[in-house]
Structure formats: structure tokens, C-alpha cells
Design an enzyme around this catalytic site. Structure first.
Site, mmCIF file in Angstrom:
data_model
loop_
_atom_site.group_PDB
_atom_site.id
_atom_site.type_symbol
_atom_site.label_atom_id
_atom_site.label_comp_id
_atom_site.label_asym_id
_atom_site.label_seq_id
_atom_site.Cartn_x
_atom_site.Cartn_y
_atom_site.Cartn_z
ATOM 1 N N SER A 1 -10.878 -0.693 -0.882
ATOM 2 C CA SER A 1 -9.655 -0.848 -0.151
ATOM 3 C C SER A 1 -10.092 -1.131 1.291
ATOM 4 C CB SER A 1 -9.093 0.741 -0.189
ATOM 5 O OG SER A 1 -8.550 0.994 -1.443
ATOM 6 N N HIS B 1 -3.802 6.044 3.253
ATOM 7 C CA HIS B 1 -4.250 4.733 2.757
ATOM 8 C C HIS B 1 -3.944 3.637 3.576
ATOM 9 C CE1 HIS B 1 -5.740 1.815 -0.301
ATOM 10 N NE2 HIS B 1 -6.697 2.526 -0.287
ATOM 11 N N ASP C 1 1.027 -1.060 0.069
ATOM 12 C CA ASP C 1 -0.203 0.122 0.180
ATOM 13 C C ASP C 1 1.048 1.255 -0.027
ATOM 14 O OD1 ASP C 1 -2.227 1.730 0.584
ATOM 15 O OD2 ASP C 1 -3.222 -0.164 0.997
#
Length: 806
Positions: A580, A244, A171
Site C-alpha cells: 500500500s 490508510h 482509499d
């Protein structure tokens, strides 16, 4: 999710003429060809460089070279120099980006058009894969899933909360200081672990601990395309400058943290799915995206390091598996016993939008939970429209109605202003008013920033027709709420009508905080990508859905909750939405299942999650589709919503190994070279093609696709083998719920197992009658096949698609 750039059209190697898209309509074929030919395969200029991933036959290495890397350097040095044409010199070290040796044999390099052509001609080069740029697919969820810390038995207790299992998260990196990554009361790092904590900018090696046991970053592919990164805006280290990666890592394996909230919303205890599992982060996503060469390097490292699960909330456009770096890396991981879960994508609610569709990957869509953040719009005529928001700053004055304007009807550049794009709003028109902005193009939070900069006091974010009624709560910079397409149109109509009368349009926004017990739930999120599977329609994708809307999880200390650079607010937790967020839920659950059943393969874990999934909501009705308010289908949710406690004891599993996948690729009409690129093995497809068809992969779902070439009656069959992981001396009886218009038989109708781990096979025959369809159209109906022993219900979706070719 940011829309990823289209993939390069790869003609190296050219797809074999014998590579039909089995059982798909010409319409689907044209759709894929459009994607595939959206860019040129080589650099537009002969001397322009771009990145290629190069698949090498490792057995062809001459003995003179001590290592494969030496050989790769020599291979690049052997290319004719074309740099003299531009009076520049490019060293081999500058061209070589990564070398791979675990999940893939080869290297990635920056090559010009002539160099790529010359390299392709070398006998030991199997394939050149043009690099694709991917994008990220952007609490109460453990409790919603039935995972409670206080339970004396169940999946958390049986798995010791995932202790000693390692989840690798590919990620944007991590913020290691967050309490979600504390190592308090954890035992020593598992002895099997071979990874590293790679130091870098603002990330000393001491950033790792007994919880975060590994951290690496891969930026060579990114910098090969974009030049040296700007270290004032991003970190050359595993540190997360986006948010994220921190968010997804804590969803998968965050520790229990209390109190937790996002700007006062969703107050309570925050925890990941596997609170005691260890984390290893592999940073591959940067300001301009996530590059295939770096992603493949992360897979290579994660498997070599000893990860048990890999979580990937990144995706791009679907291409054949032998040109898909994620599919290739995931295959190598699965072969090593590593479970790989990946986000399905945020391209919903349209069909054919699902990504990460390889059958050795568990593909995860997104659903809602029974928690909401209501923020209603009250119009001057008294009407109230429900919306959602997690705005927490100074509110609008209670009881006061504010002037309401739709910028799209006031500005000279109506379309751009309607979207509230930067620089399109006239301060003289919006100052002191609530502004209606249409969704699209720029991010939802940025629209609020544009309104605020122009002097607006609030924003109503209205969905378009394509977005439907699906709502996402955002941490806006000003009082703002989101409304569905129908209500957005009603508000715009109110503004237009009121503006023509003596009563000017007015409105206010009423924020109602956090609401629990929302019904219905779960609901398939509007943005969640949908089937059918664009590459292999005989394999149903997504596999399952998990919570992915408005998820509370950890957040970096140097990034504002809206993700906008001008946002100076800081928060320990944030609320985000996307597949996600759904993917790491399944990654954490897979770690718990692996800890409980260490002998299970990745395919067995996926089977347990799929065959125990549910399709009804908390009203005991079939889950709804958020975008339309109608009943959802298997193309939306796959096998259903994950049920962790039931997955711990599924009764039977549909298991697979590497050779099952090779047979699948053979029956997909891939060439021997195509298959070798993916599997690193030379395949003999003769037996596989005699044994069956692509739908005969031992998958926990069934998908039949019939082309109506004039036949009135059509049929196919599926062969499956199940392994008893339940009780010895158990008898399973089958129940068939056939799709409408079909005749489905299962032989035998009863499976008698004498012992645990015994395997038994069964045959499913599906007969269908042609239906009236317009040219190029299709019709899909679904049913199910359930094996039950009175204790376990092992359910698989059965989908039949009728297509009328062009």
C-alpha cells in the site's frame, strides 16, 4: 494487510470451455479452481440479497427512456417480485446501488437468487459479476529515490514538482487539515478539473483547497451488504477514520513539511513524490472492507472528474479479468489516458500471491530503504538478537533484566496463548514479565495491547517460519520489538532450557532510535507479493518495486498511531509498511513523468519505469529477499526497483493502446462477450489469433512458459515494437543475457532510428531443452534483453519457466 474474504465463484456467465489457463501447469489450475469455488455463486438462501455488478449493452436502450438510469430502474421493476414470500417490500431505489457510465456501462444492485437468475436471462444483460470485498494492502523515500528539492535539474525540476497533474487516490479518505495537503503557493485549480468536494459528516466543502481539489465518498455498496454504517465509529464523508488513505495520499503528493517525525523516529523533512500535484480522494474503504460496487463507482468518477493518475492500494483474490471490478475500472481509465497503479498485495513471501495483475495496471511490490529502527533483544545469557520497533513511550529500566516468558508453553491453551490472542494470557503468569508472542491471526500492535492488559511489561514479537526474517517496525503500546523466525526460535529455545535450570530466563529490549545508511538496501520486503502471475503467467507481475517498508507519511488527528481504538496517542505523521505504501510512490512518479512528457500514454509511462529499473543494491549486488536472506528473483521484484531520474529519459518505450489489449484478451481465449464486459467494445478476434499468442502483447518484459509434454526441444517467439523517445539519428544495439539452459536470438540485432517517435519492431526467439522435473513441479530461470545506444540502456527481464504437467 487483513486477509480479504474469498471471492464468490462466478458462474454468470460461466467461463467458456475454451478458456484454458494458457501455459500453466494443472497444479496452477487446481489452485485457481480452489479459490474460485470457495463460496457459492448466489446467496445461500433464495431470498437472501447480495450485490451484483450488472454489465449492460448500452446500445440496446429503448428510445422511450430518456436516460440509462431510467432504463435500469425499469429493468429492475420488470423483475418478478419475490418479496411477497416474506411479506416485505423492496423498492427499486433500495435495490439500485450505483449506476456507471464512464469506465463501465451498467449498474450495481442488491438482488436475491431468483432475481439474479431472471435478470441474467434478459437479452441486454451481458454479465452479472458477484461483488468481491477487498482489503487495503497494509520521509526519506524521495531522497532515497534521488528526488531532491535542491536539485537544479532532474525530474522534480523538469515536471515543476508535478504541478497541475491530478492524482486520484481510491482509499479510506483523507484528513484534510494536515500540512501535507496545504495549498500554499499553488496556482489555481486546473481548468480541466470537473470534480467536486462533496460535504459530509465533519467534512464541509471548505475542507478542499487548491491542493485537495476533490473529495467524494462511496458507501452504497458497503451499506447494501452491512446495513447503515455506525456513524459513531466512522464518518459518512470523505474524512478518514482509519489513517490508510491519509498516509497513501501524502506519499503520492504530500507537500514539504518540516519538522516531521513519528513519535520521535525518522526526524527530518517529509514530502510526497509529486509535492505540487493536486489530489482528489475517493473514499471506498470502510470498517468491513472495500466493496467492488463502490470501487467501480470511484473509478467512474475519477475518470469523469479529470484525474491523470489513479492510485489504488487495495486488492483481493485474483479472478479472470471480466469478473474483476478493479481490472474493468482500470481498463476504462487506461483507455481515457489515465495511468493506474495498484499495490501487488502483502501475501509474500510465497509464490502466486501477486494481485491486481491486469496488464493495463502497473503492479507495484515493496522494497526497503536504507533506514532502520533497531531495537535489540538482550538475553540473560548475554546473547543479543537484532529487532526493530518504533516504540516511543516510557522505556524499560536501563541495565535491568526482566523475567521472560513464552505464553505458548505456560498456558493451558498453548496455541492461542502463543499468538497472544485476546483473553488468552493469564495475568498471574505474565505480570511484570517480557512476553514472547508469535506472529499471526491478530494484528501485531493488538498483541502488545493484550500483553499490556495482562500486566506484561514488554513484548518480543517472533516471526513464524512462513514470515521468515522480514521485520516490520510498529508503534507499540508497550516496550516491544520484532525479531525474525530464526532468532524467535532461538529465544523460545533459551526460555525452555533456562526454565529447566536454576537460572530463570531473563531479557531486556534496547531501543536505538533511527539509523541511516543501512546496508544492504533496497531489499525485497518479505510481505511483498510474488509472481508468477496467477491469471496470465506470460505477463510478468509485479512490474516493479518501490519503497514500502517503514514509510513516514501523514496521519489523521483522531486515530492513534497503532490504529487500535484504545490508543489515545496522537501524531501528525506515522510509519507504516505494505505494498500500500509502495504503490503511491509509483503513482506520484507517474504524475511527474506525465508532467514532463504530457504526450506519453499510461503504457509508455509504465515502460519508462520498468526498462530503467535497477536490480542491484547499495553493495552493487543483486537485491536480497528479506524473508530468506538469499538473492531475490524477477518473480519477487519484476523489472526491478524504480529509478525516477532515469525514467525521465528512457530512450525507448514499449507503447500500447486499447486495441493491443483487445488482441491480448482474444489470445487469452476470452469470448467476445467476456471482452465486451471489460472493454465496452465488440472484438473481432480472427486477426489477433492469426497474428500471435498471449505473450505477444507489447509489454516491457518477456515471459515464456513451456509445458513439457514429452518434447525434448521447445520454442516460442515474441514480437515487440519500440518507440524512440530519446534522440534522433540514434542506433541501438542489443545485448542478450539468456536464461540458463536456453538459446535466445534477437532479429535484427540493431535498430536505427532517424527521428523521435519513430517505431521499429524486433523478433525474439527462445529455444529451450526439456529438463528433469517431478510431476507438477516447475523451474524458472531469468535473463534480460537490453537495447543500448551508448547513452540509454533499455532493459527488459526475460523469464523462462519449464513446467511438468500432472
Amino acid at each position: 494487510m487483513l486477509s480479504p474474504p474469498p471471492p464468490p465463484s462466478s458462474v454468470m456467465p460461466t467461463p467458456s470451455p475454451s478458456l484454458p489457463l494458457k501455459s500453466t501447469s494443472l497444479l496452477l489450475l487446481l489452485f485457481l479452481l480452489t479459490l474460485f469455488n470457495s463460496t457459492t455463486p448466489f446467496p445461500s438462501s433464495p431470498l437472501e440479497r447480495r450485490t451484483f455488478i450488472v454489465r449492460i449493452d448500452p446500445d440496446a436502450k429503448p428510445t422511450i427512456f430518456p436516460t440509462h438510469k431510467n432504463w435500469y430502474h425499469s429493468t429492475l421493476n420488470s423483475l418478478s417480485s419475490h418479496d411477497h414470500l416474506t411479506s416485505t417490500t423492496t423498492t427499486t431505489d433500495a435495490r439500485l446501488i450505483h449506476t456507471y457510465g464512464t469506465v463501465f456501462h451498467g449498474f450495481s444492485a442488491s438482488l436475491s437468487n431468483p432475481e439474479a437468475t431472471e435478470l441474467q436471462r434478459l437479452p441486454h444483460v451481458l454479465c452479472l459479476i458477484p461483488e468481491q470485498v477487498r482489503a487495503t494492502h497494509t520521509t526519506r523515500s524521495p531522497e532515497f529515490l534521488g528526488l531532491k528539492k535542491s536539485d537544479s535539474a532532474g525530474l522534480l525540476k523538469e515536471s515543476d514538482f508535478g504541478s497541475d497533474l491530478v492524482i486520484g487516490v481510491i482509499d479510506t479518505g483523507i484528513c484534510p487539515e494536515r500540512g501535507s495537503f496545504s495549498d500554499k503557493d499553488l496556482g489555481p485549480v486546473p481548468a480541466k478539473w470537473k470534480g467536486q468536494c462533496v460535504p459530509g459528516m465533519d467534512f464541509p466543502a471548505s475542507s478542499c483547497n487548491r491542493k485537495l481539489i476533490g473529495a467524494r465518498y462511496f458507501c452504497q455498496g458497503y451499506e447494501a451488504t452491512n446495513g447503515r454504517m455506525n456513524e459513531t465509529t466512522e464518518y459518512r464523508s470523505p474524512r478518514d477514520s482509519d489513517g490508510h488513505g491519509t498516509h497513501t495520499a501524502s506519499i503520492a503528493a504530500g507537500r514539504y513539511v518540516f519538522p516531521a517525525s513519528a513519535m520521535g523516529y525518522a526526524k527530518g523533512v517529509a514530502a510526497g513524490m509529486a509535492p505540487k500535484a493536486r489530489l482528489a480522494v475517493y473514499k471506498v474503504c470502510w470498517n468491513s472492507g472495500c466493496y467492488d460496487s463502490d470501487i467501480l463507482a470511484a473509478f467512474d468518477a475519477a475518470v469523469s472528474d479529470g484525474a491523470d493518475v489513479i492510485s489504488l492500494s487495495v486488492g483481493g483474490v485474483v479472478v479472470p479479468y471480466y469478473l474483476d471490478a478493479i481490472a474493468i475500472g482500470a481498463f476504462g481509465a487506461a483507455e481515457s489516458g489515465v495511468f493506474v497503479s495498484a499495490s501487488a498485495g502483502n501475501g509474500g513471501p510465497g509464490g502466486l500471491t501477486v494481485t491486481n495483475v491486469a496488464p493495463w495496471v502497473t503492479t507495484v511490490g515493496a522494497g526497503t530503504m536504507d533506514r532502520g529502527f533497531p531495537a535489540d533483544v538482550v538475553l540473560g545469557d548475554g546473547r543479543i538478537f537484532p529487532g526493530t520497533s518504533i516504540y516511543s513511550g516510557p522505556g524499560l529500566s536501563p541495565g535491568k533484566m526482566y523475567p521472560l516468558v513464552y505464553a505458548g508453553s505456560e498456558s493451558g491453551d498453548g496455541y492461542s496463548a502463543s499468538l497472544c490472542l485476546e483473553g488468552t494470557l493469564d495475568p498471574n503468569l505474565v505480570r511484570g514479565k517480557i512476553v514472547v508472542c508469535d506472529r499471526g491471526i491478530n494484528s501485531r500492535a493488538v498483541k502488545g495491547e493484550v500483553v499490556k492488559q495482562a500486566g506484561g511489561v514488554g513484548m518480543i514479537l517472533a516471526n513464524g517460519v512462513f514470515d521468515g526474517e522480514g521485520l516490520v517496525a510498529d508503534c507499540h503500546l508497550l516496550p516491544a520489538t520484532a525479531v525474525g523466525a530464526a532468532h524467535g526460535e532461538a529465544i523460545r529455545r533459551y526460555i525452555a532450557e533456562a526454565s529447566k535450570s536454576k537460572f530463570l530466563p531473563t531479557a531486556t529490549i534496547v531501543f536505538k532510535g533511527t539509523r541511516l545508511g543501512v546496508r544492504p538496501a533496497p531489499v525485497v520486503a518479505a510481505f511483498s507479493a510474488r509472481g508468477p502471475n496467477p491469471e496470465t503467467p506470460e505477463i510478468l507481475k509485479p512490474d516493479v518495486i518501490a519503497p514500502g517498508l517503514n514509510i513516514l507519511a501523514a496521519w489523521p488527528d483522531r486515530v492513534g498511531p497503532s490504529g487500535i481504538p484504545s490508543d489515545r496517542r496522537r501524531t501528525v505523521f506515522n510509519i507504516l509498511s505494505g505494498t500500500s505504501m509502495a504503490c503511491p510512490h509509483v503513482s506520484g512518479l507517474a504524475a511527474l513523468l506525465k508532467a514532463t512528457h504530457p504526450e506519453w500514454s499510461p503504457a509508455a509511462i509504465r515502460s519508462a519505469l520498468m526498462t530503467t529499473a535497477y536490480t542491484v543494491d547499495n553493495r552493487a549486488q543483486t537485491m536480497m529477499d528479506e524473508s530468506t536472506g538469499n538473492t531475490s528473483t524477477v518473480m519477487d521484484f519484476g523489472a526491478g526497483h524504480v529509478h525516477p531520474q532515469n525514467a525521465m529519459d528512457p530512450g525507448l518505450v514499449y507503447d500500447m493502446d486499447v486495441y493491443d489489449y483487445i488482441d491480448f484478451l482474444c489470445n487469452s481465449n476470452y469470448t467476445v462477450k467476456n471482452i465486451q464486459v471489460i472493454t465496452r467494445k465488440t472484438a473481432d478476434c480472427r486477426g489477433a489469433k492469426r497474428a500471435g499468442h498471449v505473450g505477444n502483447l507489447n509489454y516491457p518484459s518477456f515471459s515464456a512458459v513451456f509445458q513439457q509434454y514429452g518434447e525434448q526441444r521447445m520454442s516460442t517467439h515474441f514480437i515487440r515494437m519500440v518507440t524512440n523517445v530519446g534522440d534522433p539519428n540514434s542506433i541501438y544495439k542489443v545485448t542478450v543475457r539468456p536464461p540458463s539452459g536456453t538459446l535466445v536470438t534477437v532479429k535484427p540485432e540493431q535498430l536505427a532510428f532517424r527521428r523521435v517517435n519513430q517505431k521499429l519492431s524486433f523478433l525474439v526467439r527462445v529455444k529451450a531443452t526439456a529438463i528433469k522435473l517431478s510431476t507438477g513441479s516447475s523451474s524458472t530461470n531469468s535473463g534480460s534483453i537490453t537495447w543500448s545506444d551508448g547513452k540509454h540502456n533499455v532493459t527488459s527481464p526475460l523469464v523462462v519457466t519449464m513446467q511438468q504437467p500432472l
